[in-house]
Write a protein that holds these residues in place. Structure first.
Motif, short mmCIF file in Angstrom:
data_model
loop_
_atom_site.label_atom_id
_atom_site.label_comp_id
_atom_site.label_asym_id
_atom_site.label_seq_id
_atom_site.Cartn_x
_atom_site.Cartn_y
_atom_site.Cartn_z
N UNK A 238 0.86 -1.22 -0.06
CA UNK A 238 0.04 0.04 0.18
C UNK A 238 0.85 1.12 0.02
N UNK B 57 -7.99 3.51 -8.80
CA UNK B 57 -8.71 3.07 -7.62
C UNK B 57 -10.08 2.74 -7.82
N UNK C 106 -11.31 -0.95 -7.89
CA UNK C 106 -11.19 -1.66 -6.68
C UNK C 106 -12.46 -2.38 -6.18
N UNK D 145 -16.23 6.86 -1.18
CA UNK D 145 -15.62 7.86 -0.35
C UNK D 145 -13.95 7.56 -0.24
N UNK D 146 -13.76 6.35 0.17
CA UNK D 146 -12.49 5.75 0.26
C UNK D 146 -11.49 5.86 -1.08
N UNK E 205 -10.89 9.54 -1.92
CA UNK E 205 -9.65 9.89 -0.89
C UNK E 205 -8.33 9.10 -1.57
N UNK E 206 -8.42 8.07 -2.05
CA UNK E 206 -7.17 7.31 -2.76
C UNK E 206 -6.99 8.12 -3.78
#
Lengths: 195, 172
Positions: A39, A105, A108, A123-124, A127-128
């Motif tokens: 990561x 992303x 994912x 949201x994740x 953010x990424x």
């Protein structure tokens, strides 16, 4: 076959076993940390292929220099330090003409989840993608600070920078991230209902 | 102005303020709606960032690393020891010494006392015609020589294999 008994050992116990010639303990240590290291490398390098190579290099370096590891510090901080510096080395060695296949992303996956989970995952992803727009070294610091919940002191150790340098870099990175989010993903700023 | 506020917000969120600073900041948050808005937005970003899951490393990554680490050990071991070459050299020297000794022992000359002549005949590669009368004795040294070298090579191969096995990675 996974040795569940060994999985219960602490990092220091596993390291002692590795230094005594038990390489299967190294696999256990690696499996414990590979996602975290990957990561960090992916956040800094932003391409899957390079991140995979850098993660492999990180673990080979860890293996070769395990006898130099000082158990006074946390193994994870020491390992992050190697991952962070290895990734920065990859950036330095990059040819300027290389066209990067920057990770998206969005792939994912958010399928088969409840509405709330989907929203949280979105949201994740946002953010990424926002972190992805920061320069590699700053993105790495953000990743370790927030996602790996490292303290400033641990960041100093991991980055090899001075305390004041870490604070300045982290401040700049957070400010840039706030700017990116407020212009591109303003919904994140009000995602959680805070009283 | 905004930078100063942001710096304060970060210090507050990170718990880096002392109690006096914290109290002052909390009063400021209540009275300054702009600062309060910035604070809530940063808190949201902070929370969202803390919830981002870790990326999953490729499944083959651990296998790749283990094979790289193992390969390195093999090559280092072979390079450092030169065990194969060393053993073959020792084997060759040993076979020459043993052959010369056997030449002295089994030659007819040993009956009447050996001389340089018997060694010389051995080095020529053929037994003296006179020693042929001694039958098995005359040929035993050649049989021994022909057996010693391959035996040493087989032994060397076995030792190398055993050495390599001890460095292989056990899955357990």
């Amino acid at each position: 076959m996974v040795d569940y008994y060994k999985m219960m050992h602490s990092d220091d116990q596993l390291i002692t076993m590795i230094l005594n010639g038990d390489d299967s303990s190294f696999r256990i240590l690696m499996e414990k940390y590979q996602n975290y290291m990957y990561s960090v490398c992916l956040t800094i390098l932003k391409t899957k292929n390079e991140a995979e190579e850098a993660t492999q290099d990180t673990f080979v370096k860890i293996y070769r220099s395990l006898d130099k590891y000082n158990s006074d510090s946390k193994f994870s901080s020491w390992a992050y330090k190697i991952a962070y510096r290895t990734s920065l080395d990859y950036i330095r060695k990059r040819k300027p003409t290389v066209d990067l296949d920057v990770v998206d992303y969005a792939d994912h996956g958010v399928a088969d989840s409840s509405d709330q989970e989907i929203q949280s995952k979105e949201v994740s992803l946002q953010i990424l993608n926002a972190v992805n727009q920061l320069p590699g070294d700053e993105a790495g610091l953000i990743r370790m600070f927030y996602l790996e919940e490292m303290s400033i002191k641990e960041l100093v150790e991991a980055s090899g920078l001075s305390l004041s340098n870490v604070k300045v870099k982290l401040y700049r990175a957070r400010k840039k991230l706030a700017d990116v989010i407020s212009t591109q993903y303003p919904e994140i700023e009000s995602y959680f209902e805070i009283a | 102005m905004m930078d100063k506020s942001l710096e304060k917000i970060f210090r507050y969120i990170d718990g880096e303020m002392n109690s006096a600073e914290m109290e002052l900041f909390q009063v400021e948050l209540k009275s300054n709606s702009e600062l309060n808005k910035m604070y809530l937005s940063q808190l949201n970003i902070h929370r969202a960032l803390s919830q981002v899951p870790t990326s999953t490393a490729p499944a083959h990554l651990a296998d790749n690393v283990m094979s790289m680490v193992t390969k390195k050990k093999f090559s280092t071991e072979k390079f450092n020891s030169f065990s194969g070459l060393k053993n073959i050299a020792i084997g060759a020297v040993a076979s020459v010494v043993i052959t010369i000794a056997l030449g002295f022992i089994f030659s007819n000359e040993t009956v009447t006392g050996y001389s340089m002549g018997s060694v010389g005949r051995y080095l020529d590669g053929m037994p003296d015609v006179a020693t042929m009368t001694n039958g098995l004795y005359a040929y035993s040294k050649y049989i021994c020589i022909s057996l010693i070298v391959p035996l040493l090579i087989i032994l060397d191969g076995y030792l190398q294999k055993r050495n390599a096995k001890s460095y292989s990675i056990s899955e357990n």
